[in-house]
Design a protein around this motif. Structure first.
Motif, PDB file in Angstrom:
ATOM      1  N   SER A  81       0.828  -1.206   0.000  1.00 54.56           N
ATOM      2  CA  SER A  81       0.000   0.000   0.000  1.00 54.56           C
ATOM      3  C   SER A  81       0.859   1.251   0.000  1.00 54.56           C
ATOM      4  N   ASN A  82       1.892   1.268   0.817  1.00 53.28           N
ATOM      5  CA  ASN A  82       2.804   2.415   0.877  1.00 53.28           C
ATOM      6  C   ASN A  82       3.442   2.667  -0.482  1.00 53.28           C
ATOM      7  N   VAL A  83       3.903   1.605  -1.117  1.00 55.38           N
ATOM      8  CA  VAL A  83       4.576   1.740  -2.412  1.00 55.38           C
ATOM      9  C   VAL A  83       3.597   2.197  -3.492  1.00 55.38           C
ATOM     10  N   GLN A  84       2.427   1.606  -3.529  1.00 50.73           N
ATOM     11  CA  GLN A  84       1.446   1.965  -4.557  1.00 50.73           C
ATOM     12  C   GLN A  84       1.044   3.434  -4.474  1.00 50.73           C
ATOM     13  N   LEU A  85       0.838   3.937  -3.264  1.00 46.72           N
ATOM     14  CA  LEU A  85       0.437   5.334  -3.100  1.00 46.72           C
ATOM     15  C   LEU A  85       1.577   6.287  -3.463  1.00 46.72           C
ATOM     16  N   ALA A  86       2.802   5.901  -3.160  1.00 49.70           N
ATOM     17  CA  ALA A  86       3.951   6.739  -3.518  1.00 49.70           C
ATOM     18  C   ALA A  86       4.080   6.857  -5.031  1.00 49.70           C
ATOM     19  N   TYR A  87       3.905   5.742  -5.731  1.00 50.44           N
ATOM     20  CA  TYR A  87       3.969   5.778  -7.191  1.00 50.44           C
ATOM     21  C   TYR A  87       2.771   6.508  -7.786  1.00 50.44           C
ATOM     22  N   GLU A  88       1.625   6.382  -7.147  1.00 54.41           N
ATOM     23  CA  GLU A  88       0.447   7.099  -7.636  1.00 54.41           C
ATOM     24  C   GLU A  88       0.669   8.603  -7.597  1.00 54.41           C
ATOM     25  N   ALA A  89       1.245   9.094  -6.487  1.00 53.58           N
ATOM     26  CA  ALA A  89       1.546  10.525  -6.383  1.00 53.58           C
ATOM     27  C   ALA A  89       2.579  10.933  -7.422  1.00 53.58           C
ATOM     28  N   ARG A  90       3.566  10.073  -7.623  1.00 53.27           N
ATOM     29  CA  ARG A  90       4.608  10.396  -8.596  1.00 53.27           C
ATOM     30  C   ARG A  90       4.030  10.509 -10.004  1.00 53.27           C
ATOM     31  N   ASN A  91       3.105   9.651 -10.337  1.00 52.61           N
ATOM     32  CA  ASN A  91       2.512   9.660 -11.672  1.00 52.61           C
ATOM     33  C   ASN A  91       1.461  10.754 -11.844  1.00 52.61           C
ATOM     34  N   ARG A  92       0.904  11.215 -10.743  1.00 56.41           N
ATOM     35  CA  ARG A  92      -0.182  12.197 -10.815  1.00 56.41           C
ATOM     36  C   ARG A  92       0.319  13.609 -11.062  1.00 56.41           C
ATOM     37  N   PHE A  93       1.441  13.975 -10.430  1.00 58.51           N
ATOM     38  CA  PHE A  93       1.918  15.353 -10.496  1.00 58.51           C
ATOM     39  C   PHE A  93       3.142  15.454 -11.405  1.00 58.51           C
ATOM     40  N   ALA A  94       3.072  16.371 -12.355  1.00 60.10           N
ATOM     41  CA  ALA A  94       4.140  16.497 -13.358  1.00 60.10           C
ATOM     42  C   ALA A  94       5.490  16.768 -12.714  1.00 60.10           C
ATOM     43  N   TRP A  95       5.504  17.633 -11.704  1.00 60.02           N
ATOM     44  CA  TRP A  95       6.782  17.977 -11.072  1.00 60.02           C
ATOM     45  C   TRP A  95       7.345  16.809 -10.265  1.00 60.02           C
ATOM     46  N   ALA A  96       6.475  15.902  -9.813  1.00 59.87           N
ATOM     47  CA  ALA A  96       6.957  14.728  -9.084  1.00 59.87           C
ATOM     48  C   ALA A  96       7.620  13.738 -10.032  1.00 59.87           C
ATOM     49  N   LYS A  97       7.154  13.695 -11.278  1.00 61.26           N
ATOM     50  CA  LYS A  97       7.748  12.799 -12.269  1.00 61.26           C
ATOM     51  C   LYS A  97       9.197  13.171 -12.579  1.00 61.26           C
ATOM     52  N   SER A  98       9.533  14.444 -12.380  1.00 62.91           N
ATOM     53  CA  SER A  98      10.885  14.909 -12.721  1.00 62.91           C
ATOM     54  C   SER A  98      11.924  14.529 -11.674  1.00 62.91           C
TER      55      SER A  98
END
Length: 393
Positions: A81-98
């Motif tokens: 659950s921790n990992v899935q939510l972290a990746y979800e945030a990373r994929n959701r916000f453009a600046w997090a993807k960078s």
């Protein structure tokens, strides 16, 4: 030669089959970690096997480097659950993807910062803080949005009446109070919940032995900056002058930044120095450099002067070295603390004086405890010239 090639190919296939989809650099680390996990090994393997292909490295990273306390207790569902939510945030916000993978893995993905109670905070914090950063276009905008809103969102304030210094987020929120360490854990988790790289920084003891302090760092455009639960601008805070006098060669007086991945050093936890499983980096030099730059800019700019502060036994004794008293003094401008320090005692050199750099044409308040233990404040007006202040107990 043909038989040797086949043997090597078989070895590679066996290794890949053991941890399918996981980069090879984690394989040996996973072997050791899972052995330490004992009976809990099945839980961790379950998370590793069921993770989506793009998340397998994240799960492997956490298992490979997690402390033994977590290897033997963390459930597969909580880890996943921790990992899935972290990746979800990373994929959701453009600046997090960078954010580079190495920074994401070590400073966004982890479920804990220090030795705090392990909790499933990420889902709750993701729900709370995603709306604040939804319209942010850059990472620095997102940092400011979280920093600006966290206090009103979680309703926690600094209070020495908290149950313990190393509180987890929900422990602090239940009490509506926390230490500087608890506040820093709250802020770091809030940042991480929306994909912002963050870690805890602090010192076990200031240069003048006034005690410890912890705060946060955030990663932005390839560099780390410091901030606090009660925010100022990045790399600006009341404690900068103290941080600028830290000693990189003294473990107790150096400044450390937490890490999930081992570094060969450990974060000095003042509430339990026996805990060695929190990795850390010695980041003292960066703080020395920042303070030197700010100090020089202030004095060279012409809008700041020095304020020298001495403490004496009473009003009558303000001449002799033997009459001086070592005492903690905090300086405020209005409601904002801008610094703190410890005055020189009788055995220190007469030139050893507590010094603040203050802005001209403003009024400041120096707070300290008098001989009766009463918290008192003395107002000082600063005009165009340096100021020398003599306090007494």
């Amino acid at each position: 030669m043909k038989n040797l090639f086949i043997l090597l190919l078989c070895c590679v296939c066996v290794a890949c089959a053991k941890y399918p989809g996981v980069p090879e650099k984690y394989h040996a680390l996973l072997d050791k970690a899972l052995e330490k996990a004992g009976a809990n090994q099945t839980e961790l393997v379950k998370a590793l096997k069921t993770a989506a292909p793009e998340m397998k490295e994240g799960v492997a990273f956490l298992i490979a480097y997690m402390p033994e306390r977590d290897l033997t207790s963390m459930t597969g569902d909580d880890l996943l659950s921790n990992v899935q939510l972290a990746y979800e945030a990373r994929n959701r916000f453009a600046w997090a993807k960078s954010v580079p993978d190495s920074i994401f893995l070590n400073d966004v993905l982890p479920y804990a910062s220090l030795n705090e109670t392990r909790e499933n905070w990420r889902a709750d914090f993701y729900r709370r803080f995603a709306p604040y950063v939804e319209n942010c276009k850059t990472l620095d905008e997102a940092i400011a949005a979280v920093n600006r809103n966290i206090r009103d969102e979680v309703k926690v304030d600094y209070n020495t009446g908290r149950e313990k210094p190393d509180q987890s987020p929900f422990e602090s929120m239940r009490q509506n109070m926390a230490s500087c360490s608890g506040l820093s854990i709250l802020l770091t988790d809030a940042f991480r919940s929306v994909g912002i790289p963050s870690r805890i920084a602090g010192t076990a003891n200031w240069h003048d032995n006034r005690g410890n302090h912890n705060w946060c760092e955030v990663w932005l455009d390839g560099k780390w900056y410091f901030t606090e639960y009660y925010p100022n601008k990045l790399d600006r805070s009341w404690f900068l002058a103290d941080a600028g006098k830290a000693d990189p060669n003294d473990r107790m007086h150096a400044i450390w930044a937490s890490s999930f991945k081992p570094t060969g050093e450990s974060f000095p936890l003042v509430w339990d120095f026996n805990i060695k499983y929190v990795p850390a980096l010695n980041v003292t030099q960066r703080y020395l450099d920042i303070y030197k730059q700010v100090y020089n800019e202030q004095l060279e700019g012409g809008n700041y002067v020095k304020m020298k502060v001495m403490m004496y036994k009473d009003k009558r004794n303000t001449r002799k070295s033997d009459d001086r008293v070592a005492a903690n003094v905090d300086i405020f401008c209005g409601k904002d603390q801008i610094g703190g320090g410890r005055t020189a005692g009788p055995r220190q050199d007469m030139n050893d004086v507590l010094e603040f750099v203050v802005e001209k044409n403003k009024e400041y308040t120096l707070y300290y405890f008098d001989k009766d233990g009463k918290w008192v404040g003395e107002n000082v007006k600063v005009k165009e010239k340096p100021v020398e202040v003599k306090l007494h107990l």
